[in-house]
Motif scaffolding. Structure first.
Motif, PDB file in Angstrom:
ATOM      1  N   PHE B 720       0.865  -1.232  -0.055  1.00 16.85           N
ATOM      2  CA  PHE B 720       0.060  -0.017  -0.001  1.00 16.85           C
ATOM      3  C   PHE B 720       0.948   1.132  -0.032  1.00 16.85           C
ATOM      4  CE2 PHE B 720      -2.232  -3.220   2.068  1.00 16.85           C
ATOM      5  CZ  PHE B 720      -3.632  -3.322   1.273  1.00 16.85           C
ATOM      6  N   GLY B 721       1.945   1.014  -0.193  1.00 14.49           N
ATOM      7  CA  GLY B 721       3.015   2.196  -0.058  1.00 14.49           C
ATOM      8  C   GLY B 721       3.650   2.645   1.134  1.00 14.49           C
ATOM      9  N   GLN B 722       3.311   1.711   2.136  1.00 10.53           N
ATOM     10  CA  GLN B 722       3.305   1.768   3.635  1.00 10.53           C
ATOM     11  C   GLN B 722       4.807   1.610   3.925  1.00 10.53           C
ATOM     12  OE1 GLN B 722       1.998  -0.632   2.437  1.00 10.53           O
ATOM     13  NE2 GLN B 722       1.898  -2.504   4.027  1.00 10.53           N
ATOM     14  N   LYS B 723       5.538   2.233   5.061  1.00 10.67           N
ATOM     15  CA  LYS B 723       7.023   1.888   5.325  1.00 10.67           C
ATOM     16  C   LYS B 723       7.027   1.480   6.553  1.00 10.67           C
ATOM     17  CE  LYS B 723       9.165   5.167   2.042  1.00 10.67           C
ATOM     18  NZ  LYS B 723      10.183   6.189   1.888  1.00 10.67           N
ATOM     19  N   GLY B 724       7.962   0.729   7.095  1.00 12.41           N
ATOM     20  CA  GLY B 724       8.243   0.429   8.568  1.00 12.41           C
ATOM     21  C   GLY B 724       8.491   1.663   9.504  1.00 12.41           C
ATOM     22  N   ILE B 725       8.041   2.016  10.279  1.00 13.19           N
ATOM     23  CA  ILE B 725       8.396   3.021  11.304  1.00 13.19           C
ATOM     24  C   ILE B 725       8.394   2.804  12.861  1.00 13.19           C
ATOM     25  CG2 ILE B 725       7.704   5.126   9.672  1.00 13.19           C
ATOM     26  CD1 ILE B 725       5.144   5.330  11.702  1.00 13.19           C
ATOM     27  N   GLY B 726       8.141   1.555  12.973  1.00 11.27           N
ATOM     28  CA  GLY B 726       8.108   1.320  14.377  1.00 11.27           C
ATOM     29  C   GLY B 726       9.328   1.604  15.337  1.00 11.27           C
ATOM     30  N   GLU B 727      10.468   1.662  14.786  1.00 11.81           N
ATOM     31  CA  GLU B 727      11.653   2.061  15.594  1.00 11.81           C
ATOM     32  C   GLU B 727      12.002   3.616  15.532  1.00 11.81           C
ATOM     33  OE1 GLU B 727      14.618  -1.603  15.121  1.00 11.81           O
ATOM     34  OE2 GLU B 727      13.308  -1.717  13.683  1.00 11.81           O
ATOM     35  N   SER B 728      11.436   3.969  14.380  1.00 13.92           N
ATOM     36  CA  SER B 728      11.943   5.456  13.992  1.00 13.92           C
ATOM     37  C   SER B 728      12.230   6.375  15.091  1.00 13.92           C
ATOM     38  CB  SER B 728      11.195   5.951  12.800  1.00 13.92           C
ATOM     39  OG  SER B 728      11.514   7.146  12.598  1.00 13.92           O
ATOM     40  N   GLY B 729      11.241   6.520  15.946  1.00 15.66           N
ATOM     41  CA  GLY B 729      11.236   7.450  16.904  1.00 15.66           C
ATOM     42  C   GLY B 729      12.343   7.193  17.943  1.00 15.66           C
ATOM     43  N   ALA B 730      12.828   6.133  18.123  1.00 20.95           N
ATOM     44  CA  ALA B 730      13.707   5.716  19.049  1.00 20.95           C
ATOM     45  C   ALA B 730      15.402   6.251  18.664  1.00 20.95           C
ATOM     46  CB  ALA B 730      13.682   4.617  19.534  1.00 20.95           C
ATOM     47  N   ILE B 731      15.489   6.395  17.224  1.00 18.46           N
ATOM     48  CA  ILE B 731      16.819   6.821  16.607  1.00 18.46           C
ATOM     49  C   ILE B 731      17.325   7.846  16.805  1.00 18.46           C
ATOM     50  CG2 ILE B 731      17.937   6.590  14.502  1.00 18.46           C
ATOM     51  CD1 ILE B 731      16.152   4.237  13.549  1.00 18.46           C
ATOM     52  N   GLY B 732      16.485   9.049  16.520  1.00 17.39           N
ATOM     53  CA  GLY B 732      16.835  10.278  16.529  1.00 17.39           C
ATOM     54  C   GLY B 732      17.378  11.343  17.723  1.00 17.39           C
ATOM     55  N   PRO B 733      16.543  10.869  19.052  1.00 19.83           N
ATOM     56  CA  PRO B 733      16.579  11.788  20.135  1.00 19.83           C
ATOM     57  C   PRO B 733      18.106  11.930  20.682  1.00 19.83           C
ATOM     58  CG  PRO B 733      14.886  10.440  20.212  1.00 19.83           C
ATOM     59  CD  PRO B 733      15.421  10.035  18.952  1.00 19.83           C
ATOM     60  N   PRO B 734      18.969  10.931  21.096  1.00 26.15           N
ATOM     61  CA  PRO B 734      20.187  11.149  21.428  1.00 26.15           C
ATOM     62  C   PRO B 734      20.918  12.005  20.536  1.00 26.15           C
ATOM     63  CG  PRO B 734      19.517   8.981  21.444  1.00 26.15           C
ATOM     64  CD  PRO B 734      18.560   9.586  20.690  1.00 26.15           C
ATOM     65  N   ALA B 735      20.955  12.039  19.395  1.00 30.64           N
ATOM     66  CA  ALA B 735      21.797  12.707  18.493  1.00 30.64           C
ATOM     67  C   ALA B 735      21.201  14.262  18.644  1.00 30.64           C
ATOM     68  CB  ALA B 735      21.803  12.394  16.983  1.00 30.64           C
ATOM     69  N   ALA B 736      19.866  14.433  18.458  1.00 28.32           N
ATOM     70  CA  ALA B 736      19.311  15.594  18.196  1.00 28.32           C
ATOM     71  C   ALA B 736      19.542  16.431  19.634  1.00 28.32           C
ATOM     72  CB  ALA B 736      17.882  15.573  18.098  1.00 28.32           C
ATOM     73  N   ILE B 737      19.286  15.680  20.565  1.00 30.70           N
ATOM     74  CA  ILE B 737      19.429  16.356  22.073  1.00 30.70           C
ATOM     75  C   ILE B 737      20.717  16.801  22.302  1.00 30.70           C
ATOM     76  CG2 ILE B 737      19.264  15.844  24.657  1.00 30.70           C
ATOM     77  CD1 ILE B 737      16.672  14.268  23.838  1.00 30.70           C
ATOM     78  N   VAL B 738      21.716  15.748  22.162  1.00 28.52           N
ATOM     79  CA  VAL B 738      23.131  16.179  22.384  1.00 28.52           C
ATOM     80  C   VAL B 738      23.631  17.299  21.409  1.00 28.52           C
ATOM     81  CG1 VAL B 738      25.590  15.094  22.354  1.00 28.52           C
ATOM     82  CG2 VAL B 738      23.689  14.176  23.580  1.00 28.52           C
ATOM     83  N   ASN B 739      23.066  17.243  20.126  1.00 31.16           N
ATOM     84  CA  ASN B 739      23.531  18.438  19.438  1.00 31.16           C
ATOM     85  C   ASN B 739      22.930  19.652  19.907  1.00 31.16           C
ATOM     86  OD1 ASN B 739      25.191  17.142  17.595  1.00 31.16           O
ATOM     87  ND2 ASN B 739      23.398  16.656  16.069  1.00 31.16           N
ATOM     88  N   ALA B 740      21.774  19.669  20.426  1.00 31.43           N
ATOM     89  CA  ALA B 740      21.270  20.863  21.359  1.00 31.43           C
ATOM     90  C   ALA B 740      22.008  21.359  22.344  1.00 31.43           C
ATOM     91  CB  ALA B 740      19.735  20.711  21.586  1.00 31.43           C
ATOM     92  N   ILE B 741      22.455  20.391  23.226  1.00 34.57           N
ATOM     93  CA  ILE B 741      23.367  20.711  24.355  1.00 34.57           C
ATOM     94  C   ILE B 741      24.446  21.164  23.921  1.00 34.57           C
ATOM     95  CG2 ILE B 741      24.548  19.736  26.298  1.00 34.57           C
ATOM     96  CD1 ILE B 741      22.173  17.454  26.436  1.00 34.57           C
ATOM     97  N   ASN B 742      25.251  20.482  22.951  1.00 31.95           N
ATOM     98  CA  ASN B 742      26.345  21.232  22.371  1.00 31.95           C
ATOM     99  C   ASN B 742      26.273  22.577  21.880  1.00 31.95           C
ATOM    100  OD1 ASN B 742      27.929  18.976  23.498  1.00 31.95           O
ATOM    101  ND2 ASN B 742      27.786  17.808  21.634  1.00 31.95           N
ATOM    102  N   ASP B 743      25.294  22.704  21.248  1.00 30.00           N
ATOM    103  CA  ASP B 743      24.940  23.861  20.688  1.00 30.00           C
ATOM    104  C   ASP B 743      24.811  25.143  21.786  1.00 30.00           C
ATOM    105  OD1 ASP B 743      24.422  25.885  18.517  1.00 30.00           O
ATOM    106  OD2 ASP B 743      22.182  25.847  19.185  1.00 30.00           O
ATOM    107  N   ALA B 744      24.374  24.864  22.770  1.00 32.19           N
ATOM    108  CA  ALA B 744      24.121  25.612  24.025  1.00 32.19           C
ATOM    109  C   ALA B 744      25.350  25.896  24.605  1.00 32.19           C
ATOM    110  CB  ALA B 744      23.186  24.944  25.063  1.00 32.19           C
ATOM    111  N   ILE B 745      26.567  24.979  24.327  1.00 25.48           N
ATOM    112  CA  ILE B 745      27.644  25.322  25.494  1.00 25.48           C
ATOM    113  C   ILE B 745      28.719  25.507  24.365  1.00 25.48           C
ATOM    114  CG2 ILE B 745      26.820  23.856  27.361  1.00 25.48           C
ATOM    115  CD1 ILE B 745      28.393  21.585  26.698  1.00 25.48           C
ATOM    116  N   ALA B 746      28.646  25.300  23.174  1.00 21.25           N
ATOM    117  CA  ALA B 746      29.800  25.334  22.096  1.00 21.25           C
ATOM    118  C   ALA B 746      30.664  26.567  22.434  1.00 21.25           C
ATOM    119  CB  ALA B 746      29.316  25.128  20.759  1.00 21.25           C
ATOM    120  N   HIS B 747      29.828  27.598  22.778  1.00 22.64           N
ATOM    121  CA  HIS B 747      30.728  29.029  22.726  1.00 22.64           C
ATOM    122  C   HIS B 747      31.510  29.125  23.893  1.00 22.64           C
ATOM    123  CE1 HIS B 747      27.268  29.463  25.639  1.00 22.64           C
ATOM    124  NE2 HIS B 747      27.991  30.412  26.199  1.00 22.64           N
ATOM    125  N   LEU B 748      31.440  28.111  24.939  1.00 27.05           N
ATOM    126  CA  LEU B 748      32.411  27.845  25.905  1.00 27.05           C
ATOM    127  C   LEU B 748      33.509  26.783  25.705  1.00 27.05           C
ATOM    128  CD1 LEU B 748      29.373  27.324  28.761  1.00 27.05           C
ATOM    129  CD2 LEU B 748      30.801  29.476  28.262  1.00 27.05           C
TER     130      LEU B 748
END
Lengths: 247, 767, 344
Positions: B720-748
Motif C-alpha cells: 500500500f506504499g507503507q513503510k516500517g516506522i516502528g523503531e524510527s522514533g527511538a533513533i534520532g533523540p540522542p543525536a538531536a538532544i546532544v546536538n542541542a546541548i552542544n549548541d548551547a555550550i559550544a561558545h564555551l
C-alpha cells in the motif's frame, strides 16, 4: 521478589507496641513506603512487623500555642492537602507536595520518613531547619529530641532500639514569614541530589551524604563533599534563599 | 479511501479490554495446582562453579543443569567468517559469565516459598576476573575457554581513504551506555504438558512465538508438533521479548517431566534490571572528512559493540556491530568510507536488538560529529546536512553500502523541521538568552530507517533465522465475518486495528466484523515474528494479498449467483447493475448451502493462506528529521527539552493515530537513551542498578509534548506504499538532544561526548 | 484470615502476612487487572484505591488493608469519571500495550476528581509516579486534560512556587575527591600519641574491639576469622568469613572475604599512622567489592558519609582504648554496603 515470611502485629496500645518491638527481629511499620520496597527485595528481613499506625494519638494534629504537634502517622498527602493546621505559612504543604508521588504520599507518613532518616528525604532537613522537636516513647517513658540532633548518620537517628516516634512538635513561624525550598533532582519524585531550605534567619543544606547542615554561609558546607555535590548543595541553598527573599 | 480502511485514523479495537483491566497477560494465566518457579541466579559476573548443593528436604524441587537430561544448550551462530560460537546453557554449566545467569530452577507452591528455597541453595563459585569493558578487554583474558581473545566478530569495510585530502577532518570518540529495554511487563512463562494433545503448551510473553517454538523444540529434542507457544497480551516488547529464553527451555523440560502440572515464572523487576541490561553499548572512534563547504568527502570509523557473554537466539551476537558498518553513512551521500567494527564478548547480559538497534548509536555518532564539522566549517548544521542529503530526484538512491533508499524527499523533511522551529531566528534567541545568563541550544538529527528488509539482506548473515515471505490466513465465516490469522505478534502496535483496516480496505465488512488472531503457533501461519519494523509492511501486505485472493473468489461466487458477467465488489456486497448479493449471503451459501454452487466453486475455499514479499526485499526506508530546543542549567547540569519536533515520512500510513503513537513512544525511549538511562557496572561486573530508582525511565515530566509533522511519500515496493516506522522514533533523540546541548555550550568551547548526558557528565564537561 | 471490601464485595482472604495487596487481589480475588510492574513502588502499574485514595498495592501488605475498602480497575466499570477517561484515552491513543493502563486510569481519575480543571504542567507532575514505556505520555496527558477541562477549578490545583534558577554560586576550590570505583580514602585525626595508637593498631583483636560491628573469633598468625555485622537503617547483613592480616612500620592491612546469604563481600583496609602536631593522623584506604543484591544499587553519594561515620567511630573508640576506656556502644554502620534505600 517477595519478602521473607514475617508476622504482622497491628499495635493497639503503646505498651503493647513497645513490648512487641522488644522481641528479636521486630521492626516498626508506619506507612511502609520506604520499608516495603526493601522488604520486597529481601534486604530487610523482619521477624515481626509491628504496625504502629493504629496507635492512639499518632493520627492527631493538634495546634498548640507555640505551634503544631503532628502525630507520626500523619501522611504526606494530609500535610499537602492542608488537612492539618498550617503553622508554617504554607511551607510544610509545599514540601509535602514534592515528596515521591501522590499514591506514595497517601500512605507514607512523616514519622516513618523521619525514622527512616534517608539524607535525601525532605522531612529530616525541614524539621531541622524549623528547629522542631521529636517526641519519642520507650520502655522508660517519653523523651524529647531536638530535630537538629535527630539524624546521626545516613539512616541512623537518635531513636534508641525499641523506641517509637510519637509526634513531632513544629514551632510556629511568625505570620507572614517568608521561606524558600529548593530540591535538586532529575525527575519529579526522585531522590534529591541536594536540598536547600531557607527560613527567616535559617539556611540549611540537606541531602549531603549525612545529617543536614545549618549554614551561616556557603563556606560552612561540610568539607568532605566532592566538587560536584558541593556545587549542587550550594546551588540548592542559594536558590532556596533567593526564593525566600523574592517571596 | 474508505472511512475504516487504509489511512483512516480509526480508534483502536483493542483499547476496550485494556481500559477495563480485562487484558490477559501471561501473569494472569493460572491452572489448578500450578507451581511457581524462581531461579537462583549468579551473584558474580564470571566464575567456575565448584559446587551447587540442594537444600536438604527440597531436592525434588530444585533443578540444575545436571538434572536437565537430553536438553541442548541454546546456540545462535552466524556463518560470517571469523564468527566465534558460544553455547548458552539454560541453567549454568561449568561456568557463569554474567550476573543473573540462571544456575538453578526452584518450584514451590508460591513464588515466595520458591525464593525461600532458592536462598538455601549452597553455591560455591570460584570467581574469575570479569571482562567489563569492551575496549580494555577486547584482547582478553578470554571469557570463553577456547577463544584466543574476546572478539566475537571483526568486520572491515576496507576502502583505503588515505588519499582523501580534506581541509576539514573532525574526529570524535563517543560512547553510549548499556541499557535495559524495560517494557512495563517483564518476561514470563506459564507452561504445562498437555497429555491429550501430546504437546507442550507454553504461554510466554513473546514477540516471536514461531521462532520460540522452533528453538525450544530443538533444545528439548521434541518434534515441533509437540510444542505450542501462545503469546497472550504482551505488555511491551521493544526487542526484549524477541528471544528464546533460558527459562523457557528449563521450564519446558520440567513441565514435560511433570506431565501435567503447570509451572509459572514471572520475571520480577530486580531480575530484569540486574540480569538483563542487554543493549545499546557502543563506542565510536569516528572521523568525518569534509571540504570547506561542509561536503562530506569520507567517513572513517572504528566501532566497538559490547556483545555480552553469549549469542542470544535467534539474533547472533555480531548482528549489531556488523550492522553498524552497513548503516554508519546514514542518509547521506558519502563518496568514501572505511569502517572497522568489533563485536566484543564481556561478562554482561547477551546483547539483544533494542528498538532502533544499531541505528540509535550510529545516528548519535555521525550526527554529533557532523555538527562539529559544521561548527568548524562555520556553516549551520541545517545547511551542512542539506548539502549532503540525496535529493528526491536521486530516488531510488543507492548509497555507499548498497542500501537502496526507496523513495522520499530527505532535504524537504529537514527544511520543514527547520522552518517549524524557526532555525533561522534561533541564533538571535540564543544570544538574547545568553545575555540573561541562560544556555539554550538547537539540535537536529536526520536519519533513515531500513525496515521490513528480508531474505536478500539477512541470508548473508547466516543466522538461525532468515526472514522470508510473511503469511496471512483469512477466513470468511458462515455469518459473513472475517477471521484474519497472522504469525506476527501485536504488543501495543495496534495491529488488531491496522490489519483489520487492511482487510476492510479489500473486503469492506465493518471493522467490528473483522477479528485479528495472532500470538499462537497453533492458530497462525509460521512467521519470524514482530521485529525490525516489519509488521505493517509484511503482515499488512500479506493480509492485503490474502484478502485480494479471497475477494476474487467471492466475486466469482457473486457473479454466479447473480448470473452476471460483470460484477463489482462494493460496500460489502457484489453488485451487477441494480442487483446485488451481500458478502454475508455468499458466505452463508458457500458454507451452508453449497448445493447452490457448481462443484468447482465449492472446492475454492473461502479460507485463504498466502505469503507476501515486497516488490524488492531490500527494505522500505522511512526517514525523519528531529529538531530539539534544549536549555542547559549550568549550575545543576540538568537539561530541559523546551521543544521537540519530528518530521516523519513513513510512506502511506495505515492509521495515522497509530503511526503517531509509534513515533511518540519511540521518541520517549530515545529521550531516555539521551538523558537518563544507564546501567552502570563496577569493575567486577556487578550491575549497580536493580530498581527503577537507580535506573531512571523518563516520566511524563521528562518527555515534552512532541510535535509530529508527516510527509507521506509512498514506498514503491510495499503493498500500500507503507513503510516500517516502528523503531524510527527511538533513533534520532540522542543525536538531536546532544546536538542541542552542544549548541548551547559550544561558545564555551565545551562538548558532551558520552550518553546519557547526565547532570554529572554535563557538569564535568562544563567544569 | 482477613476481611476487606473489594469492589463493593466483602472478601475473606486467608493469606500469609508477607503477601502484598497486589498479589492478594490478583491471586486471591482473581482480579488480574491490577498489574505488577516493579514491586518497588516506582512504576505505578499496581495503583488501586484504598478507602478511595490511590495507593501502591505492592507497598501495602494485605493484612494492612484489613477492614478497608479497595477498588481496582475492575471496580471502575460503572464509574462516570472513569468512563469519560476511557473514551478520552481511546480518542487520544493514550495506551498501547495496556500494561500501565489500569494504574494510569486510577491515577488519572484521582487527578480529575482532586484537582478539577488543571493545566498540562500539573498533570505531568501528578503523573510522575506512573511510568508508561509505550506512548510517550502525550495522549495520556491530553486525555486527562480533556476530561479535567469539563470540571470546576479546585483549590488544590493551585500552582506551586518554584525556586528561581539563579546561577551557581562561586565556591572556594576544593581538591577533587578520588573517584575510583570501590575505593575510598579517609583521614582521621587521633587525639592520642602515635605509639599509643600503634599499640592498638598492631593488634587485630584490639582493632576489632574498636571497629563497630566487627567480632574476631580466631587469630592465628596472619589468619583471621570473624564476623562483620553491617546495618544501614532497617537493612542488616552479617558477613562471616576469613581474612589475612599484614603489619608493617606503623602500617598494616586486613584483607578479608565473607558472605551473608546471597551477598558476598571482599574488602581490604590499608592504614598507616603518621605523626601530627596533637597526636597522630590515621590514613585509611578502603577498597572493596560486593556481590549480590546488596551490591546492585547506585547511590554512591551515601558511601562517603558512611565511611566517614564508621572511621570516626573507630577513631573515637581507638582513643578511648588508648586511654584505657571501654569502647562506646556499638553503633553499626558499614561502608561495604553500597547503600541504597528508598528515601521518602
Amino acid at each position: 521478589m517477595k519478602p521473607v515470611a514475617f508476622d504482622y502485629a497491628p499495635a493497639e496500645t503503646l505498651a503493647g507496641a513497645l513490648a512487641a518491638l522488644a522481641a528479636p527481629g521486630a521492626k516498626p511499620l508506619s506507612g511502609g513506603q520506604s520499608l516495603a520496597p526493601t522488604m520486597n527485595l529481601r534486604l530487610v528481613r523482619p521477624a515481626t512487623l509491628v504496625d504502629v499506625k493504629p496507635l492512639p494519638g499518632l493520627r492527631d494534629a493538634l495546634e498548640t500555642p507555640t505551634g503544631l504537634r503532628l502525630g507520626a502517622a500523619i501522611t504526606h498527602a494530609e500535610i499537602e492537602d492542608g488537612a492539618v493546621p498550617d503553622v508554617t505559612c504554607g511551607f510544610l504543604a509545599h514540601v509535602a507536595r514534592g515528596i515521591a508521588y501522590r499514591a506514595v504520599r497517601n500512605r507514607g507518613t512523616i514519622g516513618g520518613s523521619l525514622c527512616h532518616a534517608d539524607p535525601a528525604a525532605d522531612w529530616p532537613s525541614c524539621m531541622a531547619a524549623l528547629n522542631a522537636t521529636m517526641i519519642v516513647a520507650g520502655q522508660g517513658g517519653e523523651r524529647r529530641i531536638p530535630a537538629r540532633e535527630w539524624m546521626r548518620a545516613p539512616f541512623v537517628t537518635a531513636l534508641a532500639a525499641g523506641e517509637i516516634l510519637l509526634a513531632v512538635e513544629i514551632p510556629r513561624l511568625p505570620p507572614g514569614s517568608r521561606w524558600g525550598y529548593a530540591k535538586i533532582n532529575r525527575k519529579v519524585g526522585e531522590f534529591a541530589k541536594a536540598l536547600g531550605v531557607a527560613l527567616p534567619g535559617v539556611l540549611l543544606a540537606g541531602a549531603i551524604e549525612g545529617p543536614p547542615a545549618l549554614l551561616g554561609s556557603l563556606d560552612d558546607l561540610p568539607p568532605g563533599l566532592d566538587a560536584q555535590h558541593r556545587q549542587l548543595a550550594a546551588v540548592a541553598v542559594t536558590r532556596a534563599a533567593a526564593m525566600r527573599d523574592a517571596a | 479511501m474508505s472511512r475504516q480502511g487504509v489511512g483512516a485514523p480509526v480508534l483502536r479495537k483493542e483499547d476496550g479490554r485494556f481500559l477495563r483491566g480485562r487484558g490477559r497477560y501471561v501473569g494472569d494465566i493460572a491452572f489448578p495446582g500450578m507451581r511457581e518457579v524462581a531461579f537462583l541466579r549468579s551473584p558474580v559476573a564470571h566464575g567456575i562453579i565448584r559446587a551447587i548443593t540442594k537444600p536438604q528436604g527440597y531436592e525434588a524441587q530444585v533443578f540444575t543443569w545436571a538434572d536437565l537430561e537430553g536438553v541442548q544448550p541454546i546456540r545462535a551462530p552466524s556463518s560470517l567468517p571469523g564468527f566465534r560460537k558460544s553455547d548458552q546453557y539454560p541453567l549454568a554449566h561449568g561456568r557463569v559469565r554474567q550476573v543473573g545467569e540462571p544456575i538453578a530452577m526452584v518450584m514451590a507452591a508460591t513464588r515466595a516459598e520458591a525464593e525461600d528455597i532458592a536462598e538455601m541453595i549452597g553455591l560455591d563459585i570460584e570467581e574469575l576476573p570479569a571482562a567489563t569493558d569492551m575496549l580494555a578487554h577486547r584482547a582478553g583474558p578470554p571469557i570463553h575457554e577456547n577463544w584466543p581473545d574476546n572478539v566475537v566478530l571483526h568486520t572491515l569495510v576496507d576502502d583505503d581513504i588515505s588519499d582523501v585530502a580534506a581541509p576539514i577532518v573532525v574526529r570524535r570518540q563517543l560512547r553510549t551506555a548499556r541499557q535495559h529495554m524495560a517494557p512495563m511487563e517483564g518476561r514470563g512463562v506459564v507452561v504445562r504438558w498437555d497429555e491429550r494433545m501430546e504437546q507442550l503448551e507454553m504461554h510466554s510473553s513473546s514477540q516471536m512465538v514461531h521462532v520460540t517454538k522452533t528453538g525450544l523444540a530443538e533444545c528439548l529434542g521434541l518434534p515441533e508438533a509437540a510444542v505450542r507457544i501462545i503469546a497472550p497480551d504482551v505488555g511491551g516488547g521493544f526487542g526484549y521479548k524477541g528471544i528464546l529464553l533460558q527459562e523457557e527451555v528449563a521450564m519446558g523440560w520440567l513441565a514435560r517431566r511433570l506431565g501435567g502440572t503447570a509451572l509459572r515464572w514471572i520475571e520480577d523487576r530486580r531480575e530484569a534490571l540486574s540480569a538483563q541490561a542487554n543493549c545499546r553499548e557502543h563506542h565510536y572512534d569516528i572521523a568525518v572528512h569534509a571540504d570547506h563547504d561542509g561536503r562530506i568527502l569520507a567517513i572513517d570509523c572504528e566501532a566497538h559493540v559490547d556483545s555480552g557473554a553469549y549469542s542470544a537466539y535467534p539474533f547472533s551476537a555480531c548482528l549489531e556491530a556488523a550492522q553498524v558498518a552497513s548503516i554508519l553513512p546514514g542518509p547521506y551521500v558519502v563518496p568514501r568510507y572505511r569502517c572497522r567494527t568489533w563485536s566484543v564478548a564481556t561478562n554482561k547480559a547477551p546483547i539483544l536488538p533494542y528498538r532502533g538497534v544499531a541505528r540509535t548509536g550510529v545516528c548519535y555518532a555521525l550526527e554529533t560529529t557532523l555538527d562539529a564539522v559544521a561548527r568548524q566549517a562555520g556553516i549551520s548544521p541545517v545547511e551542512l546536512r542539506l548539502r549532503n542529503l540525496p535529493g528526491p530526484e536521486a530516488m531510488p538512491y543507492i548509497n555507499i553500502t548498497n542500501k537502496i533508499f526507496d523513495s522520499g524527499d530527505y532535504p524537504e523533511a529537514l527544511r520543514r523541521a527547520a522552518d517549524a522551529v524557526d532555525a533561522a531566528g534561533f541564533p538571535a534567541r540564543q544570544a538574547a538568552a545568553r545575555a540573561e545568563g541562560r544556555l539554550i541550544g538547537l539540535g537536529f538529527a536526520v536519519f533513515c530507517e531500513q525496515g521490513a528488509h528480508g531474505t536478500s539482506v539477512y541470508h548473508g548473515w547466516g543466522i538461525p533465522f532468515v526472514p522470508g515471505a510473511e503469511a496471512a490466513q483469512v477466513r470468511l465465516t458462515p455469518d459473513g465475518g472475517l477471521e484474519v490469522r497472522v504469525g506476527v505478534q501485536n504488543h501495543g502496535q495496534g495491529m488488531e486495528t491496522t490489519l483489520a483496516q487492511v482487510a476492510h480496505e479489500l473486503l469492506g465488512m465493518p471493522l467490528d466484523r473483522i477479528r485479528i488472531i495472532h500470538g499462537d503457533t497453533a492458530l497462525t501461519p509460521y512467521s519470524t515474528g514482530t521485529w525490525g519494523s516489519r509488521s505493517a509492511v509484511m503482515a499488512g501486505g500479506a493480509v492485503g494479498d490474502a484478502c485480494a485472493l479471497l475477494r476474487e473468489r467471492v466475486l466469482a461466487i457473486g457473479a454466479h449467483l447473480l448470473q452476471a458477467e460483470h460484477v463489482e465488489y462494493r460496500d460489502g456486497a457484489i453488485h451487477a447493475g441494480a442487483a446485488s448479493v451481500p458478502v454475508a449471503e455468499i458466505a452463508r451459501i458457500f458454507h451452508r448451502a453449497p448445493q447452490q454452487l457448481p462443484p468447482e466453486m465449492q472446492t475454492q475455499s473461502l479460507e485463504v493462506t498466502l505469503g507476501h514479499k515486497t516488490v524488492r526485499d531490500t527494505g522500505t526506508f522511512s526517514y525523519a528529521a528531529h529538531a530539539v530546543e534544549a536549555e542547559v542549567d549550568a549550575a545543576t547540569g540538568q537539561v530541559k527539552l523546551r521543544r521537540y519536533l519530528i518530521v516523519e515520512d513513513g510512506g502511506v500510513l495505515l492509521n495515522p493515530l497509530v503511526a503517531d503513537g509509534q513515533v511518540l513512544g519511540g521518541a520517549a525511549q530515545g529521550i531516555g537513551t539521551a538523558l537518563y538511562e544507564e546501567m552502570p557496572f563496577d569493575t567486577a561486573g556487578q550491575p549497580l542498578a536493580s530498581t527503577f530508582v537507580d535506573y531512571l525511565l523518563p516520566g511524563a515530566g521528562e518527555v515534552p509534548d512532541i510535535e509530529i509533522l508527516h510527509m507521506e511519500t509512498p514506498s514503491p515496493i510495499s503493498r500500500f506504499g507503507q513503510k516500517g516506522i516502528g523503531e524510527s522514533g527511538a533513533i534520532g533523540p540522542p543525536a538531536a538532544i546532544v546536538n542541542a546541548i552542544n549548541d548551547a555550550i559550544a561558545h564555551l568551547g565545551r562538548e558532551v561526548t558520552d550518553i546519557p548526558a547526565t547532570p554529572e557528565r554535563i557538569l564535568a564537561a562544563l567544569a | 484470615m482477613i476481611t476487606l471490601t473489594v469492589n463493593g464485595e466483602a472478601r475473606r482472604l486467608d493469606t500469609p502476612a508477607r503477601t502484598h495487596l497486589a498479589d492478594a487481589l490478583r491471586d486471591g480475588c482473581g482480579l488480574t487487572g491490577t498489574h505488577i510492574g516493579c514491586e518497588q513502588g516506582v512504576c505505578g502499574a499496581c495503583t488501586v484505591l484504598v478507602d478511595g485514595k490511590p495507593a501502591r498495592s505492592c507497598l501495602l501488605y494485605a493484612h494492612e488493608a484489613a477492614g478497608k475498602t479497595v477498588t481496582t480497575i475492575e471496580g471502575l466499570d460503572d464509574d462516570a469519571v472513569a468512563e469519560a477517561l476511557r473514551a478520552a484515552f481511546s480518542r487520544h491513543h493514550a495506551l498501547q500495550c495496556g500494561y500501565c493502563t489500569p494504574g494510569m486510569m486510577v491515577t488519572a481519575r484521582d487527578i480529575v476528581l482532586r484537582l478539577g480543571a488543571v493545566d498540562e504542567e500539573r498533570i505531568r507532575e501528578e503523573l510522575a509516579g506512573n511510568l508508561c514505556r509505550c506512548t510517550g505520555y502525550r495522549g495520556i496527558v491530553r486525555a486527562i486534560a480533556e476530561v479535567a477541562a469539563n470540571r470546576p477549578v479546585l483549590p488544590a490545583a493551585a500552582p506551586r512556587r518554584e525556586a528561581p534558577a539563579v546561577a551557581a554560586p562561586v565556591l572556594a576550590t576544593v581538591a577533587p575527591a578520588v573517584e575510583l570505583p570501590n575505593r575510598i580514602e579517609h583521614q582521621e585525626a587521633l587525639a592520642v600519641p602515635l605509639e599509643a595508637a600503634w599499640a592498638i593498631l598492631s593488634d587485630p583483636a584490639r582493632i576489632a574491639a574498636c571497629l563497630p560491628g566487627a567480632a574476631l573469633t580466631r587469630h592465628e598468625g596472619a589468619v583471621l576469622e570473624g564476623t562483620f555485622t553491617a546495618s544501614l537503617g532497617p537493612i542488616s547483613a552479617s558477613f562471616a568469613g576469613v581474612g589475612e592480616w599484614a603489619v608493617g612500620d606503623h602500617a598494616g592491612s586486613v584483607r578479608g572475604r565473607g558472605r551473608d546469604g546471597a551477598n558476598a563481600a571482599e574488602g581490604q583496609v590499608e592504614f598507616h599512622l603518621t605523626p601530627a602536631p596533637e597526636g597522630a593522623l590515621l590514613n585509611v584506604v578502603l577498597s572493596w567489592r560486593l556481590t549480590g543484591p546488596l551490591a546492585q544499587f547506585s547511590r554512591p553519594a551515601l558511601l562517603r558519609g558512611l565511611v566517614a561515620g564508621l572511621a570516626g567511630q573507630f577513631a573515637r573508640n581507638l582513643e578511648r582504648a588508648a586511654r584505657g576506656e571501654a569502647p562506646a556502644k556499638r553503633l553499626s554502620l558499614w561502608a561495604l554496603i553500597r547503600a541504597w534505600i528508598f528515601g521518602r
